[in-house]
Design a protein around this motif. Sequence first.
Motif, PDB file in Angstrom:
ATOM      1  N   ARG A   1       0.806  -1.220   0.000  1.00 18.98           N
ATOM      2  CA  ARG A   1       0.000   0.000   0.000  1.00 18.98           C
ATOM      3  C   ARG A   1       0.838   1.268   0.000  1.00 18.98           C
ATOM      4  O   ARG A   1       0.321   2.355  -0.247  1.00 18.98           O
TER       5      ARG A   1
ATOM      6  N   PRO B   1       3.959   4.014  -1.033  1.00 21.21           N
ATOM      7  CA  PRO B   1       4.380   4.586  -2.315  1.00 21.21           C
ATOM      8  C   PRO B   1       5.593   3.859  -2.890  1.00 21.21           C
ATOM      9  O   PRO B   1       6.471   3.400  -2.158  1.00 21.21           O
TER      10      PRO B   1
ATOM     11  N   TYR C   1      -1.176   1.727 -12.125  1.00 16.37           N
ATOM     12  CA  TYR C   1      -0.476   2.120 -10.896  1.00 16.37           C
ATOM     13  C   TYR C   1      -0.031   3.581 -10.970  1.00 16.37           C
ATOM     14  O   TYR C   1      -0.086   4.313  -9.968  1.00 16.37           O
TER      15      TYR C   1
ATOM     16  N   GLN D   1       0.046   5.596  -6.820  1.00 14.67           N
ATOM     17  CA  GLN D   1       0.869   4.759  -5.943  1.00 14.67           C
ATOM     18  C   GLN D   1       2.267   4.567  -6.515  1.00 14.67           C
ATOM     19  O   GLN D   1       3.233   4.436  -5.769  1.00 14.67           O
TER      20      GLN D   1
END
Length: 507
Positions: A223, A225, A368, A373
């Motif tokens: 979850r 970065p 993504y 993220q």
Amino acid sequence: MKHAFAIVGCGATAIAFLQRHLDRVAERSAPAGTVYLFEKREAFGHGAAYEADLPSNILNTKTAYISPYPHLPGHFLQWLLAYPAAWRPAFAGFEPEADSFAPRALFGLYLKDQVRKLVLRGASLGCQIVLINAEVCAIDFIDGSETVRTRCGVSIATQKVFLFCGPLGGKKDPERCDERVLTTPYPVSRLLETIAPHERVAVIGARLSAIDTVIALIEGGHRGPIRMHSRSGYFPVVRGTQERVELRHLTREGVRALVAQHGPLQISDLVALFRKELAAHDPASSSAVIPLPAPPTDIVSFIEHEIQVSQAPRLWQAILYATNGFVEHLWQALDDTAQARFMSEYFSFFMAYRVSIPTENARKILAYLRSGQLEFVSGAFAAPQPVDSQGLILRGAGWEHAYDRLIHATGFPRDAHRLDSALLTSLIGSGAATPHPMGGICVDPDNYCLIGRTGAARQIHAVGELTVGQFFFTSALEINGRHAFCCADAIEWAEHAQRTERVEEHV
């Protein structure tokens, strides 16, 4: 001495070599004898490239084409269809279709089965294949024999040794060792056990290994970065829907004719041949060559465009892939200055366009990036600096980022001195092997025999990543399989007698 030779490393290249050697045994052009097959991993066959791992780690070659055997291009797909019970329980969600991209671990399962069948085939031909789980640390020339020594104390005298070591990692610097820095992402399943879901992660690299890393983390529930750092700024293109083509101008014969006429070539000569080839297949595309070597300024727009154009045939890709059968001749046609210039100015660009990714992976990376993220950062940066209160700091021109984890996903070092291998260090130290200025070690291009500095005739041969300086592109299964076959055919065996022997199983 009874005919015996040793193979160091049992991956796809070794399997291809064994297949061709047994063909020669069956034809009575090579002796049966004994083959000592050394592998430091527990399992024989999958090597480092196709070890057990997450199903998200997929091949970048279509199932219909991938095979370790040059003469059997559809062998993997045939095996999938013929032996579903051997793989279906572990890969229930995969459908073996010609245009699919299989999990790398599934291909590894296939390779392990090939080893089993090769051992049985060898036995039927009177060729004893002895599997030895041990790491080879040295090869000594004693009383006319190549004596293989392992870390666990085994010592076996043979006539010849073949190095099929696959990709080797880089040496670790004890003074800069940090448990927060991973020198390789593989197996990617290990990442989910090592990295906490909330941690800030830097992935160094932007080619296949880096993409495998990002997908494994996010699909595994990460979850935090993630930033993908690319020094060159390039990102792989997406594979199109094209079939294979037959070359007319950019051929081995065409290159030889140019060299015979003008001497060693320059990069511009190969570009001109490529343009001529492109025009021969599609006159309307005579000016539409691979884009200029500039990295994308907007990674999201770049991937969006790549996904769009990959839904149709990409002729330039088909032409590049068609050079697999002789790519080393293109490389060897360049003079030393041109080779050095290519590596410094064009290598990153070439690899981004030559080694493409499936649309499936491109869509995942795009998603993504859009979600925020994942971030793509291009440009040079200094070595990570550990700061206890902030984690690991990466600094570039005008930017600075802090991370909890850093993963190197840039492949193996080309410099032989930097490779983490006791065997290679020993061979270079003894003079049996010589580092190649363009990477790996020097080998004879005709028989793959190591070229040492001592001048003594040794019977040690190498195929694969260790020969990258001599053959340039040694990371493709198809190419290494072809070299393995050529190596087996090039070996001369002095007065061998064909005889059937009683063979015992060694595991």
